[in-house]
Design an enzyme around this catalytic site. Structure first.
Site, PDB file in Angstrom:
ATOM      1  N   TYR A 107       0.861  -1.196   0.000  1.00  0.00           N
ATOM      2  CA  TYR A 107       0.000   0.000   0.000  1.00  0.00           C
ATOM      3  C   TYR A 107       0.890   1.237   0.000  1.00  0.00           C
ATOM      4  O   TYR A 107       2.090   1.126   0.279  1.00  0.00           O
ATOM      5  CB  TYR A 107      -0.971  -0.020   1.198  1.00  0.00           C
ATOM      6  CG  TYR A 107      -0.303  -0.224   2.532  1.00  0.00           C
ATOM      7  CD1 TYR A 107       0.158   0.854   3.268  1.00  0.00           C
ATOM      8  CD2 TYR A 107      -0.125  -1.509   3.045  1.00  0.00           C
ATOM      9  CE1 TYR A 107       0.784   0.654   4.480  1.00  0.00           C
ATOM     10  CE2 TYR A 107       0.507  -1.705   4.263  1.00  0.00           C
ATOM     11  CZ  TYR A 107       0.953  -0.634   4.975  1.00  0.00           C
ATOM     12  OH  TYR A 107       1.584  -0.812   6.174  1.00  0.00           O
ATOM     13  N   HIS A 112       5.924  -1.016   0.951  1.00  0.00           N
ATOM     14  CA  HIS A 112       5.521  -0.046  -0.062  1.00  0.00           C
ATOM     15  C   HIS A 112       6.208  -0.313  -1.394  1.00  0.00           C
ATOM     16  O   HIS A 112       7.339  -0.807  -1.431  1.00  0.00           O
ATOM     17  CB  HIS A 112       5.842   1.364   0.425  1.00  0.00           C
ATOM     18  CG  HIS A 112       5.347   1.602   1.815  1.00  0.00           C
ATOM     19  ND1 HIS A 112       4.024   1.481   2.139  1.00  0.00           N
ATOM     20  CD2 HIS A 112       6.006   1.881   2.956  1.00  0.00           C
ATOM     21  CE1 HIS A 112       3.883   1.706   3.434  1.00  0.00           C
ATOM     22  NE2 HIS A 112       5.062   1.950   3.951  1.00  0.00           N
TER      23      HIS A 112
END
Ligand code: C5P
Length: 329
Positions: free
Chosen positions: A257, A305
């Site tokens: 994310y 990430h």
């Protein structure tokens, strides 16, 4: 006979004055426009979307940008926009461990503590809001960016990033600090807090941290009573976080994310007219090292990430002159 001549004279004077006024004074721009076909003059007649000399970000007609940038997505939660479409609620829940909390109740409690009105919808031709997004990269050390960063209207900083002792490189002003419970730090009474709610418990935590301090653990032990001014606290909208994930990064994987820094960059692009970016960039091993500490050994590269996609997108924004990226040493 003399009277007739006098009346005729008055009539001619009134008529010619009227014609002159109508053609020249009443429509001065049309008159000038007809006479001069010059882009400088065209510019004078066109109302600008913001008052900045350099750029008005949200009004850019760059095709790559307009495909991604959606002005209508609300950056922060408010009383009148808190509903979550089903597919976004599901995506949001997939980031967190299962919770029995009722979302509507949690929102009701939140807005009994912080203001519930919409914020930052004030864009317009008289505003030029410049913003510095300051990430935590070690590339800030030795950069001497401090005065440049401080010269912006808004200065966004993230998580526990300190300024004391690093002023010459990172500046000393902080108008907004963006954080989540596990990365929280106390604020002075002039700084705005933007909470990133990666889970429903994070919203419950901010309500608790500003009142009775009953929540003491989230993923691990966290600050229970937070020093912050309630009126300056806001929560990033889960719809906005999903939009960054989906539209800007095209991430399909459930395991990854957007990073705090990338969320803040897109957030700034929605509420500012001009955005400059500092303190973004991995070290030679591809790890997101910090300017204020030795990055922990357990921290691998860019964590959960998509550092690569984020980097490419930031470089594309720079290439298209939509932001200025300051890369340090
Ligand atoms: O590490 P932390 O999440 O506190 O840093 C804030 C943000 O700064 C990150 O989410 C990332 O977007 C950015 N960052 C970076 N390069 C680094 C360190 C941080 O781009 N070396």
């Amino acid at each position: 006979m003399r009277w007739c001549k006098f009346i005729k004279f008055i009539f001619m004077v009134v008529l010619s004055t009227t014609i002159f006024t109508v053609t020249v004074h009443k429509a001065p721009y049309a008159h000038l426009k007809k006479l001069v076909n010059n882009s400088m003059v065209e510019h004078l007649f066109h109302e600008e979307p913001c008052a900045c000399m350099e750029r008005c970000l949200a009004a850019s007609d760059d095709e790559w940008f307009t495909k991604r940038f959606r002005k209508d997505v609300p950056p922060v939660l408010a009383l009148n926009n808190s509903d979550l479409p089903n597919h976004i609620f599901k995506w949001w829940q997939s980031l967190q461990s299962k919770s029995k909390a009722n979302y509507s109740e949690v929102i009701k409690d939140l807005f009994s503590v912080i203001p519930g009105e919409e914020r930052y919808r004030d864009t317009g031709p008289s505003r030029c809001r410049t913003c510095a997004v300051v990430g935590n990269s070690g590339n800030l050390l030795g950069s001497y960016y401090g005065p440049v960063i401080d010269n912006h209207d808004f200065v966004f900083r993230m998580n526990k990033a300190p300024v004391q002792g690093y002023e010459k490189d990172v500046g000393s002003r902080t108008t907004h600090r963006i954080m989540y419970p596990e990365s929280a730090t106390h604020l002075d009474n002039s700084t705005h807090l933007v909470l990133l709610p990666f889970k429903i418990l994070d919203i419950q935590w901010i309500t608790s941290a500003l009142t009775d301090g009953s929540i003491k653990r989230t993923r691990f032990k966290v600050i229970d009573k937070l020093q912050a001014t309630r009126d300056k606290v806001m929560v990033m909208h889960p719809v906005f976080m999903h939009y960054v994930h989906n539209t800007w990064l095209h991430i399909r994987s459930r395991r990854s994310y957007p990073s705090t820094g990338f969320l803040v960059l897109i957030f700034a692009m929605h509420i500012c007219d001009e955005v400059n970016v500092f303190g973004f960039g991995a070290n030679s091993k591809g790890t997101w090292h910090h300017y204020f500490e030795n990055t922990p050994k357990r921290f691998k590269r860019t964590g959960k990430h998509s550092g690569g996609i984020e980097r490419e997108t930031i470089l594309e924004l720079q290439e298209r002159k939509l932001i200025d990226l300051y890369t340090g040493w």
